[in-house]
Enzyme design. Sequence first.
Site, PDB file in Angstrom:
ATOM      1  N   ARG A  91       0.852  -1.098   0.136  1.00  0.00           N
ATOM      2  CA  ARG A  91       0.009   0.178  -0.006  1.00  0.00           C
ATOM      3  C   ARG A  91       0.930   1.383   0.059  1.00  0.00           C
ATOM      4  O   ARG A  91       1.546   1.645   0.751  1.00  0.00           O
ATOM      5  CB  ARG A  91      -0.929   0.055   1.136  1.00  0.00           C
ATOM      6  CG  ARG A  91      -1.940  -0.911   1.291  1.00  0.00           C
ATOM      7  CD  ARG A  91      -2.931  -0.563   2.436  1.00  0.00           C
ATOM      8  NE  ARG A  91      -4.131  -1.587   2.626  1.00  0.00           N
ATOM      9  CZ  ARG A  91      -4.060  -2.573   3.500  1.00  0.00           C
ATOM     10  NH1 ARG A  91      -3.211  -2.612   4.266  1.00  0.00           N
ATOM     11  NH2 ARG A  91      -5.350  -3.273   3.676  1.00  0.00           N
ATOM     12  N   ASP A 118       6.381  -6.777   3.872  1.00  0.00           N
ATOM     13  CA  ASP A 118       6.209  -8.037   3.064  1.00  0.00           C
ATOM     14  C   ASP A 118       6.060  -7.773   1.635  1.00  0.00           C
ATOM     15  O   ASP A 118       6.025  -6.560   1.407  1.00  0.00           O
ATOM     16  CB  ASP A 118       5.152  -8.823   3.735  1.00  0.00           C
ATOM     17  CG  ASP A 118       5.253 -10.494   3.403  1.00  0.00           C
ATOM     18  OD1 ASP A 118       5.996 -10.801   2.568  1.00  0.00           O
ATOM     19  OD2 ASP A 118       4.238 -11.020   3.909  1.00  0.00           O
ATOM     20  N   ASP A 187      -2.543   0.463   6.897  1.00  0.00           N
ATOM     21  CA  ASP A 187      -3.779   1.265   6.740  1.00  0.00           C
ATOM     22  C   ASP A 187      -4.512   1.983   7.790  1.00  0.00           C
ATOM     23  O   ASP A 187      -5.457   2.202   7.995  1.00  0.00           O
ATOM     24  CB  ASP A 187      -4.676   0.627   5.853  1.00  0.00           C
ATOM     25  CG  ASP A 187      -5.246  -0.689   6.698  1.00  0.00           C
ATOM     26  OD1 ASP A 187      -4.569  -0.883   8.031  1.00  0.00           O
ATOM     27  OD2 ASP A 187      -6.210  -1.409   6.684  1.00  0.00           O
ATOM     28  N   ASP A 265      -5.693 -13.318  14.130  1.00  0.00           N
ATOM     29  CA  ASP A 265      -6.343 -12.404  15.048  1.00  0.00           C
ATOM     30  C   ASP A 265      -7.626 -13.311  15.695  1.00  0.00           C
ATOM     31  O   ASP A 265      -7.781 -13.051  16.782  1.00  0.00           O
ATOM     32  CB  ASP A 265      -6.891 -11.156  14.422  1.00  0.00           C
ATOM     33  CG  ASP A 265      -7.636 -11.355  12.740  1.00  0.00           C
ATOM     34  OD1 ASP A 265      -7.298 -12.531  12.414  1.00  0.00           O
ATOM     35  OD2 ASP A 265      -8.007 -10.629  12.443  1.00  0.00           O
ATOM     36  N   SER A 296      -8.973  -9.430   3.220  1.00  0.00           N
ATOM     37  CA  SER A 296     -10.418  -9.553   3.386  1.00  0.00           C
ATOM     38  C   SER A 296     -11.458  -8.963   2.713  1.00  0.00           C
ATOM     39  O   SER A 296     -12.609  -8.936   2.621  1.00  0.00           O
ATOM     40  CB  SER A 296     -10.782  -8.985   4.777  1.00  0.00           C
ATOM     41  OG  SER A 296     -10.487  -7.519   4.845  1.00  0.00           O
TER      42      SER A 296
END
Length: 422
Positions: A91, A118, A187, A265, A296
């Site tokens: 990103r 990554d 983000d 998570d 997701s």
Amino acid sequence: MVRKKSSLILCGAFLFVAWNALLLLYLWGRPPIGRLGEVMRLAEEVEVQLETQKRLLKQIERHRIVQNNELATSVAGPQVVITILVIACDRLTVKRSLDRLIQYRPSSELYPIIVSQDCGHAETARVIGSYGDQVTHILQPDLSDIRVRPEHRKFQGYYKIARHYRWALNQVFKTFSQSTVVIVEDDLEVAPDFFEYFQALYPILRSDPTLWCVSAWNDNGRDALVDPSKTELLYRTDFFPGLGWMLLKEMWDELELKWPSAFWDDWMRQPEQRKGRSCIRPEISRTITFGRKGVSLGQFFDQYLRYIKLNEEFVPFTRQNLSYLLKDKYDNNFIKEVYSATLVKIEDLQHGGNLRGPGPYRVQYSTRDSFKVFARNLGVMDDLKSGVPRTGYRGTVSFLYRGRRVFLAPPEDWTQYDISWR
């Protein structure tokens, strides 16, 4: 030193009271005033005395502040180094995250920023590299695909994320030998008091074995569900929130031994990992996510996450007494507050005709289905992980509904979560 300051404050207060007493005796002992000139002189004298008293009060207040600061320092000890770990991939908007972190960071020595990348995305690497020595940029060396079951091929991204987290956290705790980390992703945008929040809560996390993390996130932190006048309000929660969370090395040593290959998570939310421990979370989030793009595919983003309110008011948490968050104190007050709240039906809240005052009010659920129905109708997230509702503590979810404090709570004899509730 603290005792000496206390003596100074007591002396100052005594002088203040004595000065006022002498002034009153002086005024009472003067002969009756018959001329305007004497009235004017008396007024001037009173004004002078008042100015002297103001200066004395300011001195007393300054001594009080110094004493409180020294007392807080003596209790908390030297400030700990809290490393900020930014998990990054591809990103370019990582710039937005880093800009805010650097803007609000009070000290680069106390809050070093490590960006672990990554994916091997060159343009993102250039953005991170543009910050020079303001951040430490590390690169995850293993970019290979992970062998998974055929039905999990579509979840390849989740496997890579879990692998990256494990590698990055090992770098922080083992390679860089840090003792505490706050994990954010590329983000997330942070609030002005993000660092203040974690600095103040570090001693609480360190001292209470029934806590295992501190999170900056409120899953039900949408604008209409939080109280904007309670920016300082903090809670315990049994639901692992993530999205800007603090972890101690001792806890990582426990988790790393059994770290999952994917879906880390949700794995954290299982009772085998949580072991009855809780996290701290705020009324108003100290992070927001702007990343609809991701593995997701925007799950929950359009419905919930994009509406989360970010705190804008700086709260001086390090000057507050946060010991109320320790389990014994917190549980007694929490149970009393929840179960002394007026029990109402959901229809009463929705129509409001029979309600008097701002609350708090309690809506009681007793089954998985009743929780989900009530949660949907009241606008809070209705999903459960191992039986725990988002933001829940002892089964209770706290939020505002049309300006009134509401507790969506189980019966008072609640003892434990039912892990079959999903």
